[in-house]
Scaffold this motif. Structure first.
Motif, PDB file in Angstrom:
ATOM      1  N   ARG A  25      -2.141  12.139  -5.830  1.00 38.91           N
ATOM      2  CA  ARG A  25      -2.699  10.707  -5.917  1.00 38.91           C
ATOM      3  C   ARG A  25      -4.141  10.859  -5.941  1.00 38.91           C
ATOM      4  NH1 ARG A  25       0.681   6.345  -4.022  1.00 38.91           N
ATOM      5  NH2 ARG A  25       2.663   6.990  -4.629  1.00 38.91           N
ATOM      6  N   GLN A  26      -4.818  11.720  -6.739  1.00 37.86           N
ATOM      7  CA  GLN A  26      -6.259  11.891  -6.861  1.00 37.86           C
ATOM      8  C   GLN A  26      -6.515  10.623  -7.669  1.00 37.86           C
ATOM      9  OE1 GLN A  26      -6.562  15.799  -8.456  1.00 37.86           O
ATOM     10  NE2 GLN A  26      -6.347  15.266 -10.554  1.00 37.86           N
ATOM     11  N   ALA A  27      -5.823  10.039  -8.701  1.00 41.37           N
ATOM     12  CA  ALA A  27      -6.165   8.830  -9.340  1.00 41.37           C
ATOM     13  C   ALA A  27      -5.597   7.564  -8.489  1.00 41.37           C
ATOM     14  CB  ALA A  27      -5.737   8.754 -10.742  1.00 41.37           C
ATOM     15  N   ILE A  70      -3.729  15.333 -12.991  1.00 46.58           N
ATOM     16  CA  ILE A  70      -2.329  15.025 -13.149  1.00 46.58           C
ATOM     17  C   ILE A  70      -2.172  13.719 -13.715  1.00 46.58           C
ATOM     18  CG2 ILE A  70      -2.468  14.029 -10.695  1.00 46.58           C
ATOM     19  CD1 ILE A  70       0.548  14.802 -10.282  1.00 46.58           C
ATOM     20  N   LEU A  71      -1.046  13.893 -14.731  1.00 48.06           N
ATOM     21  CA  LEU A  71      -0.927  12.577 -15.556  1.00 48.06           C
ATOM     22  C   LEU A  71      -0.935  11.472 -14.666  1.00 48.06           C
ATOM     23  CD1 LEU A  71       0.197  11.339 -18.196  1.00 48.06           C
ATOM     24  CD2 LEU A  71       2.259  11.814 -17.273  1.00 48.06           C
ATOM     25  N   PHE A  72      -1.429  10.022 -15.081  1.00 46.30           N
ATOM     26  CA  PHE A  72      -1.323   8.864 -14.333  1.00 46.30           C
ATOM     27  C   PHE A  72      -0.011   8.176 -14.826  1.00 46.30           C
ATOM     28  CE2 PHE A  72      -1.577   4.612 -12.983  1.00 46.30           C
ATOM     29  CZ  PHE A  72      -2.024   4.539 -11.566  1.00 46.30           C
ATOM     30  N   GLY A  93       5.033  -2.376  -1.935  1.00 44.44           N
ATOM     31  CA  GLY A  93       5.519  -1.075  -2.795  1.00 44.44           C
ATOM     32  C   GLY A  93       6.405  -1.512  -3.799  1.00 44.44           C
ATOM     33  N   PRO A  94       7.083  -0.555  -4.383  1.00 48.53           N
ATOM     34  CA  PRO A  94       8.330  -0.858  -5.366  1.00 48.53           C
ATOM     35  C   PRO A  94       9.215  -1.852  -4.831  1.00 48.53           C
ATOM     36  CG  PRO A  94       8.071   1.547  -4.872  1.00 48.53           C
ATOM     37  CD  PRO A  94       7.368   0.855  -3.811  1.00 48.53           C
ATOM     38  N   VAL A  95       9.730  -2.543  -5.801  1.00 48.03           N
ATOM     39  CA  VAL A  95      10.992  -3.525  -5.488  1.00 48.03           C
ATOM     40  C   VAL A  95      12.052  -3.605  -6.727  1.00 48.03           C
ATOM     41  CG1 VAL A  95      11.873  -5.933  -5.214  1.00 48.03           C
ATOM     42  CG2 VAL A  95       9.666  -5.197  -4.227  1.00 48.03           C
ATOM     43  N   ASP A 205      10.271  15.619  -4.301  1.00 49.95           N
ATOM     44  CA  ASP A 205      11.143  15.083  -3.450  1.00 49.95           C
ATOM     45  C   ASP A 205      10.722  14.658  -2.045  1.00 49.95           C
ATOM     46  OD1 ASP A 205      13.857  14.646  -3.278  1.00 49.95           O
ATOM     47  OD2 ASP A 205      14.443  16.683  -3.446  1.00 49.95           O
ATOM     48  N   SER A 206       9.775  13.516  -2.388  1.00 50.96           N
ATOM     49  CA  SER A 206       9.113  13.044  -1.294  1.00 50.96           C
ATOM     50  C   SER A 206       9.885  12.704  -0.102  1.00 50.96           C
ATOM     51  CB  SER A 206       8.174  11.747  -1.610  1.00 50.96           C
ATOM     52  OG  SER A 206       7.505  12.120  -2.793  1.00 50.96           O
ATOM     53  N   TRP A 207      11.122  12.161  -0.078  1.00 53.71           N
ATOM     54  CA  TRP A 207      11.806  11.638   1.129  1.00 53.71           C
ATOM     55  C   TRP A 207      13.053  12.658   1.549  1.00 53.71           C
ATOM     56  CZ3 TRP A 207       7.557   9.517   1.941  1.00 53.71           C
ATOM     57  CH2 TRP A 207       6.975   8.731   1.400  1.00 53.71           C
TER      58      TRP A 207
HETATM   59  O1  CP3 Z   1      -1.157  11.760  -8.039  1.00 56.05           O
HETATM   60  C1  CP3 Z   1      -1.529  11.014  -8.995  1.00 56.05           C
HETATM   61  O2  CP3 Z   1      -2.840  10.877  -8.865  1.00 56.05           O
HETATM   62  C2  CP3 Z   1      -0.728  10.618 -10.194  1.00 56.05           C
HETATM   63  C3  CP3 Z   1      -0.186   9.487 -10.039  1.00 56.05           C
HETATM   64  C4  CP3 Z   1       0.955   9.351  -9.174  1.00 56.05           C
HETATM   65  C5  CP3 Z   1       1.321   7.750  -8.700  1.00 56.05           C
HETATM   66  N1  CP3 Z   1       2.458   7.813  -8.128  1.00 56.05           N
HETATM   67  C6  CP3 Z   1       0.595   6.688  -8.787  1.00 56.05           C
HETATM   68  C7  CP3 Z   1       0.831   5.396  -8.011  1.00 56.05           C
HETATM   69  C8  CP3 Z   1       1.989   9.951  -8.746  1.00 56.05           C
HETATM   70  C9  CP3 Z   1       2.364  11.349  -8.731  1.00 56.05           C
HETATM   71  C10 CP3 Z   1       3.110   9.062  -7.987  1.00 56.05           C
HETATM   72  C11 CP3 Z   1       4.409   9.557  -7.248  1.00 56.05           C
HETATM   73  C12 CP3 Z   1       5.130   8.537  -6.458  1.00 56.05           C
HETATM   74  N2  CP3 Z   1       5.443   7.373  -6.614  1.00 56.05           N
HETATM   75  C13 CP3 Z   1       5.730   9.376  -5.412  1.00 56.05           C
HETATM   76  C14 CP3 Z   1       5.839  10.444  -5.007  1.00 56.05           C
HETATM   77  C15 CP3 Z   1       4.760  11.150  -4.269  1.00 56.05           C
HETATM   78  C16 CP3 Z   1       4.635  10.387  -3.016  1.00 56.05           C
HETATM   79  O3  CP3 Z   1       3.507   9.924  -2.746  1.00 56.05           O
HETATM   80  O4  CP3 Z   1       5.500  10.733  -2.063  1.00 56.05           O
HETATM   81  C17 CP3 Z   1       6.394   8.148  -5.110  1.00 56.05           C
HETATM   82  C18 CP3 Z   1       7.558   7.901  -3.684  1.00 56.05           C
HETATM   83  C19 CP3 Z   1       6.224   6.707  -5.912  1.00 56.05           C
HETATM   84  C20 CP3 Z   1       6.736   5.449  -5.604  1.00 56.05           C
HETATM   85  C21 CP3 Z   1       5.533   4.739  -5.414  1.00 56.05           C
HETATM   86  N3  CP3 Z   1       4.643   4.265  -6.304  1.00 56.05           N
HETATM   87  C22 CP3 Z   1       5.219   4.065  -4.228  1.00 56.05           C
HETATM   88  C23 CP3 Z   1       5.984   4.112  -3.013  1.00 56.05           C
HETATM   89  C24 CP3 Z   1       4.179   3.153  -4.352  1.00 56.05           C
HETATM   90  C25 CP3 Z   1       3.507   2.226  -3.720  1.00 56.05           C
HETATM   91  C26 CP3 Z   1       2.481   2.812  -2.833  1.00 56.05           C
HETATM   92  C27 CP3 Z   1       1.567   1.882  -2.013  1.00 56.05           C
HETATM   93  O5  CP3 Z   1       0.795   2.385  -1.214  1.00 56.05           O
HETATM   94  O6  CP3 Z   1       1.340   0.840  -2.439  1.00 56.05           O
HETATM   95  C28 CP3 Z   1       3.836   3.222  -6.064  1.00 56.05           C
HETATM   96  C29 CP3 Z   1       2.644   2.781  -6.625  1.00 56.05           C
HETATM   97  C30 CP3 Z   1       1.574   3.733  -7.120  1.00 56.05           C
HETATM   98  N4  CP3 Z   1       1.854   5.119  -7.794  1.00 56.05           N
HETATM   99  C31 CP3 Z   1       0.289   3.464  -6.940  1.00 56.05           C
HETATM  100  C32 CP3 Z   1      -0.423   4.389  -7.749  1.00 56.05           C
HETATM  101  C33 CP3 Z   1      -1.912   5.017  -7.774  1.00 56.05           C
HETATM  102  C34 CP3 Z   1      -0.445   2.272  -6.187  1.00 56.05           C
HETATM  103  C35 CP3 Z   1      -0.332   1.347  -7.229  1.00 56.05           C
HETATM  104  C36 CP3 Z   1      -1.707   0.303  -7.100  1.00 56.05           C
HETATM  105  O7  CP3 Z   1      -2.780   0.130  -7.617  1.00 56.05           O
HETATM  106  O8  CP3 Z   1      -1.480  -0.714  -6.752  1.00 56.05           O
END
Ligand code: CP3
Length: 345
Positions: A25-27, A70-72, A93-95, A205-207
């Motif tokens: 999540r560096q981006a 890491i690809l966004f 979060g996601p719905v 495999d986060s969960w």
């Molecule tokens: O790492 C990176 O910089 C690359 C981008 C990336 C995102 N999601 C962007 C994102 C990566 C690798 C992910 C992976 C991801 N997405 C995972 C596995 C990694 C982990 O953190 O466990 C999971 C479980 C998801 C599903 C997901 N996407 C969730 C649960 C959420 C909501 C999180 C929250 O805090 O609101 C997202 C949204 C999401 N994916 C954001 C980003 C930057 C936030 C979006 C926003 O700007 O509102």
């Protein structure tokens, strides 16, 4: 000259000039540059518009001395073309609009061709490779089947994974069909990302830590193996990551992967003992980035010491960077890793 490919070299256990570092999540929202773009576009627009996904991917590469981009994108992107559209609801979060619960729901899920329905991801990878050539390696990624299934079945985030496990225990054949479809889609998607130019891939495999070891073996491991056995033939390093995996690490390693991603609950020294011969990634507690400088530096040097016994060590946080993180602390952490990092040649 700093080594541009120290990340790839560490993944293969080759000598490096110092420990490579990037952050999951560096981006994202902790960066003002990201928040400025998000004010104008939804999360899904950022993902689905190659120029925007490229821009967001490059933001941390410009701002910090990270050793990989890491690809966004998001792990949930394949769910929409498979037949399960979703959205990111503010603060929730996601719905997933229609959670997958019945046999009909599972049968209806499509085995997609990622080049067609997720072509925008591969386009972004192509542009990024040209932008980053010879400077920063590019990581692609996907979610692992259990983690994806948990969103599909629960309809969003969960703490107990009740509906997911209910399906798993009550309808094991249907569970097998669901996991088989997800595993095949993820295998194709990661293959497509590699063909488009991804120089490494990470399977999230986060969960998975929600499962006991025996349930992991029965209900999940064969599906992860389906993906990772195939990717082993690509010649590209594969990072196999999970959280809460203290009792699962050996089983995850047996499922495959070049590098094992470790969260902060397992000291790296211990991971080194348990996974001999395997390069490791991790594992600073992301909350440590809120700590004062001396404590942060001590924690970083502990992680570096822990990683020394592994054939290769990629420094990372043990789970994604939190949105409350100060970018200055990220810069400090990266500088500290490079300064104290391990040289081997
Ligand atoms: O790492 C990176 O910089 C690359 C981008 C990336 C995102 N999601 C962007 C994102 C990566 C690798 C992910 C992976 C991801 N997405 C995972 C596995 C990694 C982990 O953190 O466990 C999971 C479980 C998801 C599903 C997901 N996407 C969730 C649960 C959420 C909501 C999180 C929250 O805090 O609101 C997202 C949204 C999401 N994916 C954001 C980003 C930057 C936030 C979006 C926003 O700007 O509102």
């Amino acid at each position: 000259m700093p080594m541009w490919d120290r990340f790839l070299r560490a993944c293969w256990g080759q000598p490096v000039d110092t420990t490579p570092v990037w952050f999951m999540r560096q981006a994202g929202r902790y960066m003002p540059e990201y928040r400025a773009l998000r004010a104008k576009h939804s999360m899904l627009e950022l993902c689905r518009t190659p120029e925007l996904a490229v821009e967001v991917t490059l933001q941390p590469v410009r701002a910090f001395e990270v050793d990989a981009a890491i690809l966004f994108a998001d792990i949930l992107l394949p769910l929409e073309p498979m037949g399960a559209p979703f959205d990111f609801a503010a603060g929730e979060g996601p719905v997933i609009h229609n959670p997958v619960r019945t046999a009909e729901d599972v049968h209806a899920l499509r085995l997609i061709e990622p080049e067609e329905s997720l072509g925008y991801v591969m386009q972004a990878i192509g542009v990024l490779r040209r932008e980053l050539e010879g400077r920063t390696p590019l990581i692609g990624f996907a979610g692992a089947p259990f983690t994806l299934a948990s969103y599909l079945v629960e309809g969003g985030k969960s703490t107990s994974f009740l509906e997911t496990k209910r399906l798993m225990y009550n309808a094991p054949e249907l569970w097998g069909e669901l996991m088989g479809k997800l595993a095949e889609v993820v295998r194709r998607f990661l293959r497509a990302q590699i063909a488009a130019g991804a120089q490494a891939v990470q399977l999230f495999d986060s969960w998975i830590g929600a499962l006991s070891p025996s349930d992991y073996v029965t209900y999940v491991q064969p599906h992860v193996h389906h993906i990772l056995r195939d990717l082993a033939e690509t010649g590209v390093p594969v990072i196999h990551f999970g959280t809460g995996t203290a009792t699962l690490l050996e089983l995850q390693r047996d499922a495959g992967g070049t590098v094992m991603g470790i969260d902060w609950r397992v000291p790296l020294e211990q991971a080194v003992q348990r996974l001999p011969g395997i390069p490791l990634q991790g594992n600073l507690d992301p909350t440590m980035l809120m700590a004062p400088r001396p404590l942060l530096e001590t924690a970083i040097s502990q992680v570096l010491r822990g990683g020394q016994g592994a054939p290769g060590h990629v420094f990372n946080v043990g789970h994604g960077i939190l949105q409350q993180t100060d970018p200055k602390q990220v810069a400090l952490a990266i500088e500290t890793v490079h300064r104290l990092g391990v040289r081997g040649s």
